[in-house]
Design a protein around this motif. Sequence first.
Motif, PDB file in Angstrom:
ATOM      1  N   LEU A 212       0.812  -1.220   0.000  1.00  0.00           N
ATOM      2  CA  LEU A 212       0.000   0.000   0.000  1.00  0.00           C
ATOM      3  C   LEU A 212       0.841   1.263   0.000  1.00  0.00           C
ATOM      4  CD1 LEU A 212      -2.555  -1.173   2.703  1.00  0.00           C
ATOM      5  CD2 LEU A 212      -3.114  -0.663   0.323  1.00  0.00           C
ATOM      6  N   THR A 213       1.902   1.275   0.828  1.00  0.00           N
ATOM      7  CA  THR A 213       2.664   2.510   1.002  1.00  0.00           C
ATOM      8  C   THR A 213       4.143   2.290   0.692  1.00  0.00           C
ATOM      9  OG1 THR A 213       3.339   4.217   2.583  1.00  0.00           O
ATOM     10  CG2 THR A 213       2.903   2.050   3.507  1.00  0.00           C
ATOM     11  N   ASP A 214       4.787   3.368   0.252  1.00  0.00           N
ATOM     12  CA  ASP A 214       6.239   3.308   0.037  1.00  0.00           C
ATOM     13  C   ASP A 214       6.978   3.756   1.308  1.00  0.00           C
ATOM     14  OD1 ASP A 214       5.692   6.003   0.073  1.00  0.00           O
ATOM     15  OD2 ASP A 214       6.837   6.480  -1.740  1.00  0.00           O
ATOM     16  N   TYR A 215       6.220   3.984   2.377  1.00  0.00           N
ATOM     17  CA  TYR A 215       6.759   4.466   3.663  1.00  0.00           C
ATOM     18  C   TYR A 215       7.428   5.835   3.503  1.00  0.00           C
ATOM     19  CZ  TYR A 215       6.023  -0.461   4.673  1.00  0.00           C
ATOM     20  OH  TYR A 215       5.461  -1.712   4.787  1.00  0.00           O
ATOM     21  N   GLY A 216       7.074   6.554   2.431  1.00  0.00           N
ATOM     22  CA  GLY A 216       7.672   7.859   2.190  1.00  0.00           C
ATOM     23  C   GLY A 216       6.610   8.814   1.663  1.00  0.00           C
ATOM     24  N   ASN A 217       6.949   9.544   0.587  1.00  0.00           N
ATOM     25  CA  ASN A 217       6.031  10.569   0.071  1.00  0.00           C
ATOM     26  C   ASN A 217       5.013   9.999  -0.929  1.00  0.00           C
ATOM     27  OD1 ASN A 217       7.512  10.056  -2.200  1.00  0.00           O
ATOM     28  ND2 ASN A 217       8.185  12.176  -2.526  1.00  0.00           N
ATOM     29  N   GLY A 218       5.002   8.685  -1.106  1.00  0.00           N
ATOM     30  CA  GLY A 218       4.039   8.058  -2.009  1.00  0.00           C
ATOM     31  C   GLY A 218       4.524   7.932  -3.437  1.00  0.00           C
ATOM     32  N   LEU A 219       5.619   8.639  -3.771  1.00  0.00           N
ATOM     33  CA  LEU A 219       6.054   8.676  -5.172  1.00  0.00           C
ATOM     34  C   LEU A 219       7.324   7.871  -5.446  1.00  0.00           C
ATOM     35  CD1 LEU A 219       5.390  12.468  -5.832  1.00  0.00           C
ATOM     36  CD2 LEU A 219       4.166  10.536  -6.881  1.00  0.00           C
ATOM     37  N   SER A 220       7.932   7.312  -4.398  1.00  0.00           N
ATOM     38  CA  SER A 220       9.263   6.719  -4.613  1.00  0.00           C
ATOM     39  C   SER A 220       9.219   5.459  -5.486  1.00  0.00           C
ATOM     40  CB  SER A 220       9.964   6.451  -3.281  1.00  0.00           C
ATOM     41  OG  SER A 220       9.245   5.509  -2.533  1.00  0.00           O
ATOM     42  N   CYS A 221       8.183   4.632  -5.326  1.00  0.00           N
ATOM     43  CA  CYS A 221       8.098   3.433  -6.177  1.00  0.00           C
ATOM     44  C   CYS A 221       7.765   3.833  -7.616  1.00  0.00           C
ATOM     45  CB  CYS A 221       7.054   2.459  -5.644  1.00  0.00           C
ATOM     46  SG  CYS A 221       7.453   1.834  -4.001  1.00  0.00           S
ATOM     47  N   LEU A 222       6.828   4.785  -7.751  1.00  0.00           N
ATOM     48  CA  LEU A 222       6.487   5.273  -9.095  1.00  0.00           C
ATOM     49  C   LEU A 222       7.724   5.827  -9.785  1.00  0.00           C
ATOM     50  CD1 LEU A 222       3.095   6.899  -8.097  1.00  0.00           C
ATOM     51  CD2 LEU A 222       3.366   5.206  -9.933  1.00  0.00           C
ATOM     52  N   GLU A 223       8.539   6.549  -9.031  1.00  0.00           N
ATOM     53  CA  GLU A 223       9.756   7.125  -9.613  1.00  0.00           C
ATOM     54  C   GLU A 223      10.744   6.031 -10.036  1.00  0.00           C
ATOM     55  OE1 GLU A 223      11.830   9.967  -7.205  1.00  0.00           O
ATOM     56  OE2 GLU A 223      13.019  10.569  -8.961  1.00  0.00           O
ATOM     57  N   ALA A 224      10.921   5.023  -9.164  1.00  0.00           N
ATOM     58  CA  ALA A 224      11.853   3.932  -9.502  1.00  0.00           C
ATOM     59  C   ALA A 224      11.393   3.227 -10.779  1.00  0.00           C
ATOM     60  CB  ALA A 224      11.934   2.947  -8.338  1.00  0.00           C
ATOM     61  N   ILE A 225      10.091   3.004 -10.885  1.00  0.00           N
ATOM     62  CA  ILE A 225       9.541   2.270 -12.039  1.00  0.00           C
ATOM     63  C   ILE A 225       9.668   3.093 -13.318  1.00  0.00           C
ATOM     64  CG2 ILE A 225       7.339   1.487 -13.009  1.00  0.00           C
ATOM     65  CD1 ILE A 225       6.670   0.645 -10.030  1.00  0.00           C
ATOM     66  N   ILE A 226       9.295   4.375 -13.239  1.00  0.00           N
ATOM     67  CA  ILE A 226       9.287   5.218 -14.436  1.00  0.00           C
ATOM     68  C   ILE A 226      10.721   5.536 -14.884  1.00  0.00           C
ATOM     69  CG2 ILE A 226       8.657   7.517 -15.310  1.00  0.00           C
ATOM     70  CD1 ILE A 226       6.139   7.282 -13.429  1.00  0.00           C
ATOM     71  N   SER A 227      11.595   5.818 -13.924  1.00  0.00           N
ATOM     72  CA  SER A 227      12.935   6.282 -14.310  1.00  0.00           C
ATOM     73  C   SER A 227      13.781   5.175 -14.951  1.00  0.00           C
ATOM     74  CB  SER A 227      13.662   6.878 -13.101  1.00  0.00           C
ATOM     75  OG  SER A 227      13.912   5.863 -12.160  1.00  0.00           O
ATOM     76  N   GLN A 228      13.468   3.918 -14.663  1.00  0.00           N
ATOM     77  CA  GLN A 228      14.264   2.831 -15.263  1.00  0.00           C
ATOM     78  C   GLN A 228      13.563   2.124 -16.413  1.00  0.00           C
ATOM     79  OE1 GLN A 228      16.083   0.241 -12.036  1.00  0.00           O
ATOM     80  NE2 GLN A 228      14.880   1.659 -10.800  1.00  0.00           N
ATOM     81  N   ALA A 229      12.352   2.574 -16.740  1.00  0.00           N
ATOM     82  CA  ALA A 229      11.547   1.825 -17.721  1.00  0.00           C
ATOM     83  C   ALA A 229      12.189   1.804 -19.107  1.00  0.00           C
ATOM     84  CB  ALA A 229      10.152   2.427 -17.811  1.00  0.00           C
ATOM     85  N   ASP A 230      12.858   2.896 -19.472  1.00  0.00           N
ATOM     86  CA  ASP A 230      13.412   3.028 -20.821  1.00  0.00           C
ATOM     87  C   ASP A 230      14.252   1.818 -21.232  1.00  0.00           C
ATOM     88  OD1 ASP A 230      13.966   4.967 -23.113  1.00  0.00           O
ATOM     89  OD2 ASP A 230      15.978   4.324 -22.475  1.00  0.00           O
ATOM     90  N   GLN A 231      15.062   1.352 -20.272  1.00  0.00           N
ATOM     91  CA  GLN A 231      15.973   0.230 -20.546  1.00  0.00           C
ATOM     92  C   GLN A 231      15.232  -1.060 -20.901  1.00  0.00           C
ATOM     93  OE1 GLN A 231      18.640  -0.467 -17.255  1.00  0.00           O
ATOM     94  NE2 GLN A 231      19.156  -2.511 -18.017  1.00  0.00           N
ATOM     95  N   TYR A 232      13.986  -1.183 -20.443  1.00  0.00           N
ATOM     96  CA  TYR A 232      13.254  -2.453 -20.608  1.00  0.00           C
ATOM     97  C   TYR A 232      12.115  -2.355 -21.621  1.00  0.00           C
ATOM     98  CZ  TYR A 232      15.942  -3.682 -16.523  1.00  0.00           C
ATOM     99  OH  TYR A 232      16.987  -3.935 -15.674  1.00  0.00           O
ATOM    100  N   LEU A 233      12.002  -1.189 -22.259  1.00  0.00           N
ATOM    101  CA  LEU A 233      10.933  -1.005 -23.252  1.00  0.00           C
ATOM    102  C   LEU A 233      11.505  -1.059 -24.659  1.00  0.00           C
ATOM    103  CD1 LEU A 233       8.507   1.920 -22.261  1.00  0.00           C
ATOM    104  CD2 LEU A 233       7.912  -0.501 -22.606  1.00  0.00           C
ATOM    105  N   LYS A 234      10.788  -1.713 -25.568  1.00  0.00           N
ATOM    106  CA  LYS A 234      11.156  -1.662 -26.984  1.00  0.00           C
ATOM    107  C   LYS A 234      10.852  -0.249 -27.513  1.00  0.00           C
ATOM    108  CE  LYS A 234       9.733  -6.445 -27.729  1.00  0.00           C
ATOM    109  NZ  LYS A 234       8.791  -7.309 -28.457  1.00  0.00           N
ATOM    110  N   PRO A 235      11.502   0.171 -28.587  1.00  0.00           N
ATOM    111  CA  PRO A 235      11.138   1.470 -29.174  1.00  0.00           C
ATOM    112  C   PRO A 235       9.643   1.484 -29.497  1.00  0.00           C
ATOM    113  CG  PRO A 235      13.099   0.555 -30.237  1.00  0.00           C
ATOM    114  CD  PRO A 235      12.564  -0.515 -29.323  1.00  0.00           C
ATOM    115  N   GLY A 236       8.961   2.568 -29.160  1.00  0.00           N
ATOM    116  CA  GLY A 236       7.504   2.640 -29.389  1.00  0.00           C
ATOM    117  C   GLY A 236       6.695   1.972 -28.291  1.00  0.00           C
TER     118      GLY A 236
END
Length: 280
Positions: A212-236
């Motif tokens: 439920l919680t990241d035990y922080g400001n609520g955005l830390s998991c979203l940030e981890a997921i979004i900031s590293q997504a590029d490496q695991y996504l195909k172009p497009g």
Amino acid sequence: MSVDRSLRSILSSSALPPNEARILLAHVLEQHYQLPRSALLSRDDMLLSSVAMDAWKALEARRIEGEPIAYILGKKGFHNIELLVAPGVLIPRPETELLVDIALGEISNRPGHIKILDLGTGSGAIALAVASAAPQSSVTATDQSPDALAIATLNAQSLSLTEQVQFRQGSWYQALDSQALFDVILSNPPYITAQDPHLSQGDLRFEPSSALTDYGNGLSCLEAIISQADQYLKPGGLIAVEHGFDQSDAVVQLMNSAGFNDIEVHLDLSGHTRAVSGRK
Ligand code: GLN
């Protein structure tokens, strides 16, 4: 004093809200008599056996203590599937079906085989609903919790989706091979802030806090997921994440900083901004 064990009088004397009493009594009828829910009306003068009466009392008492209905029943409907749920996993929410629909929309716009990633799969809800609705997809689903993965695996088995859905244990992308590439990345991560009073109220008290919680400001998991997504996504490729009703601007900003295009905000059925997607 003799207790009236008719369905009608059980329902009218229960301390629970009527809809909850009906759900739990229907469960007793199904378990003890193999009767459908409609028997609550069509056979409302039926008397419960003492064994069934005890079962009803036990379920009613658990609900009065606050335990979520889904944990009491051990199941929850989600999108077009039914999932086993237990205290080791978040109870899938209707608003999360939005992510499934975003993924299915993307799949229907692309020919051929599609590779999907569901980060933090919990009960397997998103991964299994997508796989079930889109046989041309293969899904990798991760969770850091072995307990959650055990439940997700049972769900894959009971839905006959073990070929199509693969589970990996680990925190976000650490669960994956570094070379792994996907067409769509989905996640409903923990996004409730540590101080949110809802965490100690209602059903949430019974769910795993790490879901439920990241035990922080609520955005830390979203940030981890979004900031590293590029490496695991195909172009497009497409990424779509669920977030709290007041986090949409922050998540759009995270998507912008990570360099995604075609950023879109999606509304849930209650009209709240609930998910953001972006394209590589
Ligand atoms: N992906 C699962 C769900 O949406 C679990 C999410 C979570 O535990 N935060 O229900």
